[in-house]
Enzyme design. Sequence first.
Site, PDB file in Angstrom:
ATOM      1  N   LYS A  34       0.583   4.318   7.102  1.00  0.00           N
ATOM      2  CA  LYS A  34      -0.098   5.178   6.136  1.00  0.00           C
ATOM      3  C   LYS A  34       0.348   6.632   6.345  1.00  0.00           C
ATOM      4  CE  LYS A  34      -2.933   2.099   4.230  1.00  0.00           C
ATOM      5  NZ  LYS A  34      -2.186   0.921   4.714  1.00  0.00           N
ATOM      6  N   SER A  60       0.805  -1.219   0.000  1.00  0.00           N
ATOM      7  CA  SER A  60       0.000   0.000   0.000  1.00  0.00           C
ATOM      8  C   SER A  60       0.839   1.270   0.000  1.00  0.00           C
ATOM      9  CB  SER A  60      -0.961   0.016   1.197  1.00  0.00           C
ATOM     10  OG  SER A  60      -0.249   0.107   2.414  1.00  0.00           O
TER      11      SER A  60
END
Length: 206
Positions: free
Chosen positions: A160, A123
Amino acid sequence: MRPLTPRQAEILELIKRNISDTGMPPTRAEIARRLGFKSANAAEEHLKALAKKGCIEIIPGTSRGIRLTQEEPEEVELGLPLIGQVAAGEPILAQEHVEQHYKVDPAMFRPSADFLLRVRGDSMKDIGILEGDLLAVHKSQQARNGQVVVARVEDDVTVKRFEKKGNKVFLHAENEEYSPIEVDLANQSLSIEGLAVGVIRNGDWQ
């Protein structure tokens, strides 16, 4: 370092033990309760004395704002702990999560690294954080918009890019195939475990 009084040594050992057991320092109230002080203010005075003697750093604005400034000899010898799979609800630095230690100088990162986290998934690949890499992480409970963080959402730990808007936090991937994770702070639990401060290619340590 100037010598410590017996009480100061006791508090310093309590801080080290709490960090070892839970991955975070105790609050002033916890120190007061465990050592029998009448108030958290008494604990604060001892913490200030420890800070003056160079044993800890006091980080304002947070109840757990205590940081050790000197590594134990064992920690220097072992190196940085590598965290693998994190069990739901467990502190990220709990001993059972430590796969091994790498002899990496924490000071090669800015700010210095406290642990390594094995990257799972792709990701964050667009900024060079790849599957199997070792992410160097500086322990912190606070983050600014745009920083890459290790965050715990409910019981899941993820890496993230952090963005806060009002009462919501958006955790952005660096891969267009992934949608942002939206966290409503009024209804969901979110905590910051640390800030990404560097990447070590997994192949470099085989």
